[in-house]
Design an enzyme around this catalytic site. Structure first.
Site, short mmCIF file in Angstrom:
data_model
loop_
_atom_site.label_atom_id
_atom_site.label_comp_id
_atom_site.label_asym_id
_atom_site.label_seq_id
_atom_site.Cartn_x
_atom_site.Cartn_y
_atom_site.Cartn_z
N GLY A 108 0.80 -1.22 0.00
CA GLY A 108 0.00 0.00 0.00
C GLY A 108 0.84 1.27 0.00
O GLY A 108 0.54 2.22 -0.74
N SER A 109 1.89 1.30 0.80
CA SER A 109 2.70 2.51 0.89
C SER A 109 3.35 2.83 -0.45
O SER A 109 3.37 3.99 -0.90
CB SER A 109 3.79 2.36 1.96
OG SER A 109 3.21 2.07 3.20
N ASN A 137 -8.38 3.95 8.24
CA ASN A 137 -7.79 2.82 8.95
C ASN A 137 -7.94 2.91 10.46
O ASN A 137 -7.84 1.91 11.15
CB ASN A 137 -6.31 2.68 8.59
CG ASN A 137 -5.55 3.97 8.68
OD1 ASN A 137 -5.93 4.98 8.08
ND2 ASN A 137 -4.48 3.98 9.45
N GLN A 176 -7.81 -0.29 3.21
CA GLN A 176 -8.71 -0.86 4.22
C GLN A 176 -10.01 -1.36 3.62
O GLN A 176 -10.62 -2.29 4.13
CB GLN A 176 -9.01 0.19 5.31
CG GLN A 176 -7.83 0.52 6.20
CD GLN A 176 -7.43 -0.62 7.12
OE1 GLN A 176 -8.25 -1.45 7.52
NE2 GLN A 176 -6.15 -0.68 7.45
N SER A 220 -3.38 -3.47 -0.73
CA SER A 220 -2.27 -4.19 -0.13
C SER A 220 -2.71 -5.60 0.29
O SER A 220 -3.80 -5.78 0.83
CB SER A 220 -1.78 -3.41 1.10
OG SER A 220 -0.79 -4.15 1.77
N HIS A 256 -1.56 -7.76 2.68
CA HIS A 256 -1.59 -8.24 4.07
C HIS A 256 -2.77 -7.72 4.88
O HIS A 256 -2.97 -8.13 6.02
CB HIS A 256 -0.27 -7.96 4.79
CG HIS A 256 -0.03 -6.53 5.16
ND1 HIS A 256 -0.19 -6.07 6.43
CD2 HIS A 256 0.37 -5.47 4.42
CE1 HIS A 256 0.12 -4.77 6.47
NE2 HIS A 256 0.46 -4.39 5.26
N THR A 295 12.36 -8.28 -11.33
CA THR A 295 11.76 -9.61 -11.41
C THR A 295 10.58 -9.69 -10.45
O THR A 295 10.67 -9.29 -9.29
CB THR A 295 12.82 -10.68 -11.05
OG1 THR A 295 13.89 -10.53 -11.98
CG2 THR A 295 12.24 -12.08 -11.15
N CYS A 308 1.50 2.74 12.97
CA CYS A 308 2.62 3.60 12.60
C CYS A 308 2.87 4.66 13.64
O CYS A 308 3.96 5.19 13.77
CB CYS A 308 2.35 4.29 11.27
SG CYS A 308 1.48 3.25 10.13
C1 LIG Z 1 -1.84 -0.40 5.96
C2 LIG Z 1 -2.22 0.79 5.17
C3 LIG Z 1 -1.33 1.33 4.22
C4 LIG Z 1 0.05 0.78 4.01
O1 LIG Z 1 0.04 -0.46 3.38
P1 LIG Z 1 1.39 -1.36 3.43
O2 LIG Z 1 1.08 -2.49 2.52
O3 LIG Z 1 1.55 -1.78 4.86
O4 LIG Z 1 2.50 -0.51 2.94
C5 LIG Z 1 -1.76 2.41 3.50
N1 LIG Z 1 -2.97 2.94 3.67
C6 LIG Z 1 -3.85 2.45 4.56
C7 LIG Z 1 -5.20 3.08 4.69
C8 LIG Z 1 -3.50 1.37 5.35
O5 LIG Z 1 -4.35 0.89 6.24
#
Ligand SMILES: *Cc1c(COP(=O)(O)O)cnc(C)c1O
Length: 394
Positions: free
Chosen positions: A72-73, A152, A180, A200, A202, A238, A326
């Protein structure tokens, strides 16, 4: 304490066994580089194509518009920085909200140092963006609006369709951080006029370190990583084949189980919220009561410190959060809670509990009992609470 109750699914989720199983062959027997020409590398190539198709279908998007990233980041950084660079000949003004994830806010601060101007539109007391302010903020040099799909920390869902319409009507690009929301809410990028979307793995029972950015065809964006031709040469390197396969599997499962899973979570969430508000005095719910993620509850308990609460919950085997993984460890209250207008002392006493499909009512009952005990114990140690009770008695 043997018991572990995980209520921090907004921070991360477990990788589902089916996902792990789908990934494993791509570490071992099917390890070939997808860019190689021999037949041995075909299964990786096909697995990537398959994952891309699952994801595109989940958003009603074109498969060619899905670009795999490391999460996500990275997707947020790419969307903001690299469209800003391309469109700077049109203008250097960006609009976002005051309660975005730090992956957006810190990128905006970086862009401000590079000479861009950013307007941070405020939200109401429930965390919903003020659409009239958003409209007023649009200028002739505005190039991008970035507003998260759902928050989030407090779970508030934004009026994405309206924002998409406003952006489209003004010829401004619209990006949404849907990390989210994706997997919890149905999303159609065409119906919602979304030009770019971050997600993302995870956060939806997929692996960590993999995500994607949807980039609508026709949008100019600089390549994120220069090198080979992977991801249509926009993000070289890759491919993380096992990660991509795992993400695809996680999305497939999240989409097919969405209705049942989220309605079960919503019931449990409402049960938790109703009981906490009814049984623990001087408590408020943060975020919109209805326009909220199916798995999110966020409370503020007056007269106590969120960090002490988290530590005592941890000792009882309960994983919660003070808002955002964070910002934990920093003494500043969450910018989201301040953004919805909470005073510092109330924002400090906050707790986010985010459910997952494995949580049971029996677990929630245990959590509520522990929470009642712990909040009372902390209040009994608080001079503020003592003063308050004394002045209330008189
Ligand atoms: C967790 C999160 C991110 C970051 O995602 P990562 O895969 O951990 O880098 C960005 N935006 C929101 C709203 C999130 O909850």
């Amino acid at each position: 304490m043997d018991r572990l109750i995980y209520l921090d699914h907004a921070a991360t989720t477990s990788t589902r066994p089916e996902v792990v199983e789908a990934m494993l062959p791509y570490f071992t027997e099917s390890f070939g580089n997808p860019s190689s020409v021999y037949g041995f590398s075909n299964s990786g190539k096909e697995a990537i194509a398959n994952a891309r198709e699952i994801i595109a279908k989940s958003l009603n998007a074109d498969t060619r518009d899905i670009y795999f990233t490391a999460g996500g980041s990275e997707s947020d950084n790419w969307a903001l920085k690299e469209t800003a660079r391309v469109y700077k000949t049109k203008g250097k003004h960006i609009i976002t909200s005051s309660i975005e994830h730090h992956a957006i806010l810190h990128t905006c601060e970086f862009l401000e140092k590079e000479g861009y101007e950013v307007t941070y539109v405020g939200v109401d007391e429930n965390g919903i963006i003020k659409l009239d302010e958003l409209k007023k903020a649009i200028r002739t040099d505005t190039i991008l609006i970035s507003v998260m799909f759902a928050n989030n920390e407090i779970g508030t869902i934004q009026p994405i369709k309206e924002i998409g319409e406003i952006a489209r009507a003004h010829g401004v690009l619209f990006h949404t951080d849907a990390v989210q929301a994706y997997g919890q809410l149905p999303i159609d990028v065409n119906e919602l006029n979304i030009d770019m979307l971050s997600a993302s793995g995870h956060k939806l029972n997929g692996p960590k370190g993999i995500g994607f950015l949807y980039i609508r065809k026709g949008i100019k964006i600089r390549n994120l990583i220069h090198g080979g031709g992977q991801e249509r040469a926009r993000r070289a390197g890759t491919e993380n084949v096992p990660g991509i396969v795992g993400l695809g599997k996680a999305v497939e499962l999240a989409i097919s189980t969405m209705q049942d899973r989220t309605s079960k979570e919503t019931l449990l969430r409402d049960y938790l919220i109703d009981r906490v508000l009814a049984e623990i005095p001087y408590t408020r719910l943060n975020g919109d009561r209805l326009k909220r993620l199916p798995n999110n509850a966020n409370f503020s308990f007056q007269f106590i410190e969120g960090e002490s609460l988290l530590i005592m919950l941890d000792m009882a085997g309960i994983c919660g959060s003070s808002g955002s993984a964070c910002t934990s460890g920093s003494l500043d209250p969450s910018h989201v809670l301040l953004g919805i207008g909470l005073p510092h002392e109330i924002a400090h006493g906050s707790l986010r509990l985010t459910l997952g499909e494995e949580n049971t009512k029996e677990e929630i009952d245990y959590v509520i009992e522990k929470l009642k005990e712990i909040v009372q114990r902390l209040r009994d140690m608080s001079p503020l609470y003592e003063d308050f009770m004394k002045s209330n008695k008189r």
